[in-house]
Write an enzyme that holds these catalytic residues in place. Structure first.
Site, short mmCIF file in Angstrom:
data_model
loop_
_atom_site.label_atom_id
_atom_site.label_comp_id
_atom_site.label_asym_id
_atom_site.label_seq_id
_atom_site.Cartn_x
_atom_site.Cartn_y
_atom_site.Cartn_z
N ASN A 1 0.92 -1.24 0.00
CA ASN A 1 -0.10 0.00 -0.05
C ASN A 1 0.69 1.20 0.18
O ASN A 1 2.15 1.26 -0.01
CB ASN A 1 -1.11 -0.11 1.07
CG ASN A 1 -0.41 0.32 2.48
OD1 ASN A 1 0.80 -0.44 2.73
ND2 ASN A 1 -0.81 0.87 3.32
N CYS B 212 2.13 3.71 2.32
CA CYS B 212 3.19 3.65 2.88
C CYS B 212 3.71 2.56 3.29
O CYS B 212 4.77 2.62 4.23
CB CYS B 212 2.48 4.60 4.23
SG CYS B 212 1.83 5.95 4.37
N GLU C 160 3.60 -0.43 4.72
CA GLU C 160 3.52 -1.61 5.66
C GLU C 160 2.31 -2.59 5.61
O GLU C 160 2.42 -3.40 6.25
CB GLU C 160 2.79 -0.51 7.05
CG GLU C 160 1.28 -0.39 7.16
CD GLU C 160 1.00 0.90 6.22
OE1 GLU C 160 -0.36 1.05 6.03
OE2 GLU C 160 1.67 1.39 5.52
#
Length: 744
Positions: A282, A284, A286
């Protein structure tokens, strides 16, 4: 969809002023005129009622839906747990899309590419963020069999995705955000690494290079590695691994992009390898996901998990909240309306959830534990081990009540004789920028960015806000005063304030007080007991070197992280100018008019030969009064285009110098600009003609002065919506005042 009726005896949430402002701006349902049509109590009841209502679908449940709704309401309004933003925004509404993270595949055909653009637009419109791997696309100038033409390559198509995001962003409920990933063995990898070096390019993308273990081994052994054309699987060429790694490091030093992910490590933790290979995350970083997968996330507030015990942690309460949160997030899967049938199928088959934490820095403050200490690392491992164990236990209970996730047969859990589980994954450390504002706690597992800061309110008035645990500590030490708080607000840190007791200074460290290696060690400590990955930024001072980033990247690999994001303070060249106390700076239209000095009849200077990727560059610099006045750039044995570019660079640099522009500013603009043919030599890596020019000027005129990068203002980016300062944490820019985030 009609709103759920709020029970008359429902307690009103206790919110601070900032949380109320953020809820009103971003979360409360609005009418046609943009005015809120619900209050804070109505919002949390809407979410609790909608998610709990899914319980009635399971005859084996130990809960009744109405009682569970009250429990979920209490859980959220106590701020011990909050779900991701799309759930707060959309649960119980007609939109009904509750997940934050999606990965959409990008295939190597025009139909597949533009299907992905369309799918991303639908996801952005519904409030989600998207990740893409562009590694399947054939490299630039490859033949396209159907047309006889040539391919334009991954970066070219990324620009199309970026433009589409820009348009949807203008009308959607949240700002669109993307992650773009390319394998390090793709033939276009160098172009990809440099694709964001010009400020503003691909502004709706975070980018990460997917590093393989074969590549990392080649870096360690100083060997070349193969580039593989994805459409033919044939070796396309070779690059020197250490040179590519050095360029990666340089670009991260310059701007924070690209980040890196360790692709083989991510796939070793893929719980359903028979279903497919993970190729992207995704926005960011994580949440690694299979193509067409989505994941909904939620965060526990560790700041509220304390008690007077041997280690200060309320383990019984943490266990209770973990089990409720897992049930909540599993119900979210059933309640969510996904924008594509393929996503609905994949989510239903794996039922991934991501339970994470926020308020970790506040917990450490309460326990008097410095963030950069082995005691803090040990506590991080202990807490995350506990959350991982209890989330799996909760998922096992749900599997008994409801059945395991459909892809459990053939999963790694079946092979290990574990479970069965309701969810393929249960833990993720996700960004909590806006959620932590609502909860009034520190973000994720990040250290606090500042202990005190001045927030601009109305008519130029400034309101100084301080971390409550810090304020309590200095009051107890009898050194609290308004003047102290203003001083802390100006600097953010107390490391420089000698009259504050040493114990307080040691405990209340902030992000920039901490050596970068401790940021990484903390990320690794949480990663050790996290199914998915960890959103964390390794903050670096402006004075950090490329060697510092090299060490961070390599240590991330050695410590078992799944990726890493670094950010060197002030590295963005186009950030808005401001000082530490927010005082006004000279506006561009207030600068004095520049005048181009006339050239004397006779000038003296020097000519230096520099080897570049285009041939030998002969750089002549003439001086007046010992200072550079004009420059001529000539490159031998090159085509007309390169010769013209060299001449243009010389003319523009000459114009700047004759107009009184400091040579350090010229170097700062030219240094690090990439090109198609970088070259290694004893002088270091020269990326392009402009980079070579900057090297000559820097070494001739800036020796004995601070390096060129030290002349760059330590600029602070500001929020486009409220003009407060943005901070970079958890892999994204976040506004602590209004909750704005560039990552959606």
């Amino acid at each position: 969809m009609p709103a759920a009726k709020v029970p008359a005896d429902l307690p009103v949430p206790n919110l601070n002023q900032n949380a109320r402002l953020v809820l009103a701006k971003r979360y409360l349902r609005k009418g046609p005129d943009g005015a809120p049509i619900e209050d804070e109590q109505g919002l949390f009841w809407r979410v609790a009622h909608s998610i709990a209502s899914r319980e009635s679908a399971y005859a084996g449940s130990s809960w009744k839906a109405d009682k569970l709704a009250r429990t979920f309401y209490d859980l959220m309004t106590s701020f011990k747990f909050l779900p991701n933003s799309p759930t707060l925004m959309n649960a119980g509404t007609d939109l009904g899309q509750l997940a934050a993270c999606f990965v959409i595949p990008v295939g190597d055909s025009m139909d597949e590419i533009f299907d992905a653009v369309k799918h991303a637009a639908l996801i952005h419109k519904s409030g989600g963020g998207t990740g893409f791997s562009f590694s399947r696309l054939r490299p630039t100038n490859s033949r396209v069999g159907s047309t006889g033409g040539v391919a334009s390559g991954p970066v070219s198509f990324m620009r199309i995705f970026n433009t589409a995001t820009e348009q949807v962003k203008q009308g959607g409920t949240r700002r669109g955000a993307n992650m773009g990933i390319l394998r390090v063995d793709h033939p276009d990898i160098l172009e990809f690494i440099r694709c964001k070096e010009r400020e503003g390019d691909l502004n709706n993308f975070n980018i990460s290079v997917a590093l393989t273990e074969a590549f990392m081994q080649a870096v360690e052994d100083d060997e070349p590695y193969d580039l593989v054309a994805p459409h033919t699987k044939e070796v396309f060429g070779q690059l020197k691994a250490r040179e590519v790694f050095a360029i990666l490091v340089q670009k991260a030093w310059e701007s924070g992009d690209p980040g890196i992910i360790f692709l083989d490590r991510i796939n070793r933790d893929n719980p359903t390898p028979a279903v497919g290979e993970i190729e992207s995350t995704n926005p960011c970083g994580e949440q690694p996901l299979l193509p067409y997968e989505a994941c909904n996330l939620g965060s526990l507030n560790l700041a509220l998990m304390t008690r007077d015990s041997r280690d200060g942690v309320d383990w019984d309460e943490l266990k209770r909240v973990v089990h409720l949160a897992v049930r909540f997030l599993d119900n979210v899967i059933d309640a969510s309306v996904y924008p594509l049938d393929r996503i609905t199928e994949m989510v239903g088959a794996n039922r991934k959830i991501g339970l994470g934490v926020m308020g970790f820095a506040d917990l450490l403050y309460q326990l008097n534990i410095p963030y950069d200490s082995h005691e803090a690392l040990n506590l991080a491992e202990k807490i995350m081990d506990f959350i991982q164990t209890e989330s799996k236990a909760a998922s096992k209970v749900l599997a008994e009540e409801r059945s395991p996730f459909p892809n459990f047969p053939g999963s790694v859990f079946e092979g290990r004789k574990q479970g069965p589980f309701r969810n393929a994954t249960t833990t993720t450390i996700a960004p909590t920028g806006t959620l932590s504002i609502l909860a009034g706690c520190s973000s994720g597992i990040e250290p606090l960015f500042a202990l005190s800061f001045a927030r601009h309110v109305m008519d130029g008035e400034k309101l100084v806000e301080s971390n409550p645990y810090f304020e309590t500590a200095v009051k107890a030490a009898q050194c609290h005063s308004p003047k102290l708080m203003e001083e802390v607000a100006a600097k953010g840190s107390i490391a420089h304030i000698s009259y504050i007791p040493e114990e307080i200074r040691r405990t209340f460290v902030t992000a920039m007080d901490i050596e970068p290696v401790w940021h990484l060690k903390m990320q690794a400590a949480f990663q050790k007991f996290t199914d998915n990955a960890v959103s964390k930024t390794v903050n670096l001072p402006n004075s950090a070197t490329q060697e510092d980033i090299h060490k961070i990247y390599w240590l991330a690999y050695e410590l078992g992280c799944k990726g890493v994001t670094v950010y060197r303070d002030g590295c963005k060249s186009a950030q808005v100018l401001c000082t530490g106390d927010g005082s006004k700076q000279e506006k561009p239209d207030e600068r004095k008019e520049s005048k181009v000095r006339h050239r004397p009849d006779v000038c003296y200077g020097f000519t230096q030969k520099v080897k570049t990727g285009y041939g030998d560059l002969y750089l002549t610099v003439n001086e007046v009064d010992g200072k550079p006045f004009e420059m001529f750039a000539t490159i031998g044995k090159s085509g007309r285009s390169i010769t013209a570019k060299a001449e243009a660079i010389g003319r523009l640099v000459s114009l700047a110098l004759r107009s009184g522009v400091d040579v350090a500013d010229v170097v700062g603009q030219l240094k690090g600009i990439g090109g198609e043919n970088p070259v290694f030599q004893k002088k270091g890596l020269l990326l392009s003609l402009p980079d070579a020019v900057s090297w000559v000027l820097e070494n001739r005129y800036l020796q004995g002065r601070a390096k060129a990068e030290d002349f760059q203002s330590l600029n602070v980016p500001t929020c486009p919506e409220c003009a407060e300062e943005l901070v970079f944490e958890e892999g994204c820019y976040v506004c602590k005042a209004c909750g704005f985030t560039k990552c959606g």
